[in-house]
Design an enzyme around this catalytic site. Sequence first.
Site, PDB file in Angstrom:
ATOM      1  N   GLY A 112      50.070  36.249 -28.435  1.00 13.09           N
ATOM      2  CA  GLY A 112      48.765  36.334 -29.100  1.00 13.09           C
ATOM      3  C   GLY A 112      48.945  36.595 -30.603  1.00 13.09           C
ATOM      4  O   GLY A 112      48.191  36.061 -31.420  1.00 13.09           O
ATOM      5  N   ASP A 113      49.939  37.379 -30.957  1.00 17.67           N
ATOM      6  CA  ASP A 113      50.189  37.676 -32.379  1.00 17.67           C
ATOM      7  C   ASP A 113      50.719  36.435 -33.103  1.00 17.67           C
ATOM      8  O   ASP A 113      50.337  36.159 -34.246  1.00 17.67           O
ATOM      9  CB  ASP A 113      51.188  38.832 -32.515  1.00 17.67           C
TER      10      ASP A 113
HETATM   11  P1  ATP Z   1      49.562  39.301 -26.246  1.00 17.99           P
HETATM   12  O1  ATP Z   1      48.593  40.467 -26.232  1.00 17.99           O
HETATM   13  O2  ATP Z   1      50.744  39.483 -25.316  1.00 17.99           O
HETATM   14  O3  ATP Z   1      50.003  38.930 -27.609  1.00 17.99           O
HETATM   15  P2  ATP Z   1      47.258  37.533 -25.746  1.00 17.99           P
HETATM   16  O4  ATP Z   1      46.527  37.804 -24.452  1.00 17.99           O
HETATM   17  O5  ATP Z   1      46.633  37.961 -27.010  1.00 17.99           O
HETATM   18  O6  ATP Z   1      48.764  38.058 -25.614  1.00 17.99           O
HETATM   19  P3  ATP Z   1      47.818  34.870 -24.773  1.00 17.99           P
HETATM   20  O7  ATP Z   1      46.532  34.179 -24.452  1.00 17.99           O
HETATM   21  O8  ATP Z   1      48.600  35.404 -23.625  1.00 17.99           O
HETATM   22  O9  ATP Z   1      47.547  35.975 -25.887  1.00 17.99           O
HETATM   23  O10 ATP Z   1      48.777  33.866 -25.545  1.00 17.99           O
HETATM   24  C1  ATP Z   1      48.450  33.281 -26.789  1.00 17.99           C
HETATM   25  C2  ATP Z   1      48.908  31.847 -26.824  1.00 17.99           C
HETATM   26  O11 ATP Z   1      50.335  31.772 -26.606  1.00 17.99           O
HETATM   27  C3  ATP Z   1      48.307  30.942 -25.741  1.00 17.99           C
HETATM   28  O12 ATP Z   1      47.046  30.437 -26.139  1.00 17.99           O
HETATM   29  C4  ATP Z   1      49.382  29.860 -25.633  1.00 17.99           C
HETATM   30  O13 ATP Z   1      49.320  28.958 -26.723  1.00 17.99           O
HETATM   31  C5  ATP Z   1      50.683  30.666 -25.793  1.00 17.99           C
HETATM   32  N1  ATP Z   1      51.151  31.144 -24.490  1.00 17.99           N
HETATM   33  C6  ATP Z   1      51.120  32.403 -24.017  1.00 17.99           C
HETATM   34  N2  ATP Z   1      51.625  32.471 -22.756  1.00 17.99           N
HETATM   35  C7  ATP Z   1      51.983  31.218 -22.431  1.00 17.99           C
HETATM   36  C8  ATP Z   1      52.567  30.603 -21.264  1.00 17.99           C
HETATM   37  N3  ATP Z   1      52.873  31.320 -20.174  1.00 17.99           N
HETATM   38  N4  ATP Z   1      52.783  29.260 -21.289  1.00 17.99           N
HETATM   39  C9  ATP Z   1      52.480  28.539 -22.371  1.00 17.99           C
HETATM   40  N5  ATP Z   1      51.940  29.048 -23.499  1.00 17.99           N
HETATM   41  C10 ATP Z   1      51.687  30.358 -23.537  1.00 17.99           C
END
Ligand code: ATP
Length: 310
Positions: free
Chosen positions: A253-254
Site C-alpha cells: 500500500g505504501d
Molecule cells: P499495506 O497496509 O500492507 O501496505 P494495503 O492494504 O494498504 O497494504 P494492498 O491493497 O494490500 O494495500 O496493496 C496495494 C497494491 O499492491 C495493490 O493494489 C496491488 O497493486 C499490489 N498488491 C498487493 N498485494 C498483492 C498481491 N498479492 N498480488 C498482486 N499485487 C498485489
Amino acid sequence: MIVTITMNPAVDISYPLTEFKVDTFNRCDIARKTAGGKGLNVSRVLHQLDDPLVAAGLVGGALGEFIKENLAAAGMRFAFSEISEATRNCVAILHDGKQTEILESGPTVSESELVTFYQALNDLFKEATVISISGSLPKGAPTDFYNQVLDLAKLKQIPVVLDTSGDSLLAAVQHDNKPFLNKPNAEEVAGLLGISEIKNVTELKTSLQSELLCDIPVIVVSLSSDGALVKAEEKIYKVDIPKIEVTNPVGSGDATVAGLVSGIYRGQPLTDYLKKAMVLGMLNAQEETTGHVNLAHYDDFYRQIRVYEV
Ligand code: ATP
C-alpha cells in the site's frame, strides 16, 4: 519537491526464522533493521524513482538517530523534528511462510513539540509541490492533527495525498479542506462508513458514492491482488492487474502511495499514475524488503494493467 510526513516512524526489525518456538528462545543469524513507518516506506520508493523528496516527521532518542543515519546512508533528504521520548521499534518475526508482528505504540508527543513541528512544516511547504501523509498519529497528538496540515497545504495550494485510518481519517474526510487524494483499503472504507464489511466491488462502488466521500477529488481503494477501485470526480474506475508471484506484500500500500504521489508530482494523467501505483505495489509484493522495488520488471507489468470505467 515532495514532502512526506511520518508522525510515528519506527525502526523495523525483521527476524527470519526457520521455525518459531513459543515459550523458549529462538536464535536468529540475520536481523534486518531499517528506518520504517508507512511514510518512510513511501519515501524509499520515491527515492528509487529519483523523485526529489524531503522526509519530515518526529524522531527521538537513539532509534531516532538510527533512522536519520539509515536515510542518510541511502542518500535521502530528511527534516525531522526532535522529540524528547524515544522513537519505537517494530518487530516482524518471519516464520513458516507467516509473519508475526510486535508493534510498539511509540512515544507520546507534547503540545510544544507539535507546535515546533508545525512551524517546521510551514517552512518546508514553501518548497513543496505535493505532500504525502501516511500512517497513524503518535500518542499526544490530537485526532485532527492532519486537518491542521491540510489547512497549511490549502493555504499554499499544495495537493495532499493521505493514507491513514481510524479517527484521523474520519476527521480528515469530514474537514472543510479535503485531501486531494485518499488511498484507503476496503476495510478502511467500511470503517469510515460505519459498516462491518464491504463484500464485493458493487458494494464498494456504492460506498464510494456516499455523501461523506463526495468532495474528495480522487479516492483509490487498493484491493490487494484485485488491483483497485477508484473514484475520480463523478466517475468510478476499476483497475485490473495481472496475477503475480508474491514474496512479501507488507508495505505494498505504501509503494502504491509512492506511485500516486510520483504521478501527481510529475503532472501525469490519472490513468497513468494509477498504473504506476499498481505496478509499484506489485513490485513491492515481490520483494522480501518492505519499501523496496525492482524496477527491471516495471514496463512488463505496466503494459498488463487495465483501467476502465464501471
Ligand atoms: P499495506 O497496509 O500492507 O501496505 P494495503 O492494504 O494498504 O497494504 P494492498 O491493497 O494490500 O494495500 O496493496 C496495494 C497494491 O499492491 C495493490 O493494489 C496491488 O497493486 C499490489 N498488491 C498487493 N498485494 C498483492 C498481491 N498479492 N498480488 C498482486 N499485487 C498485489
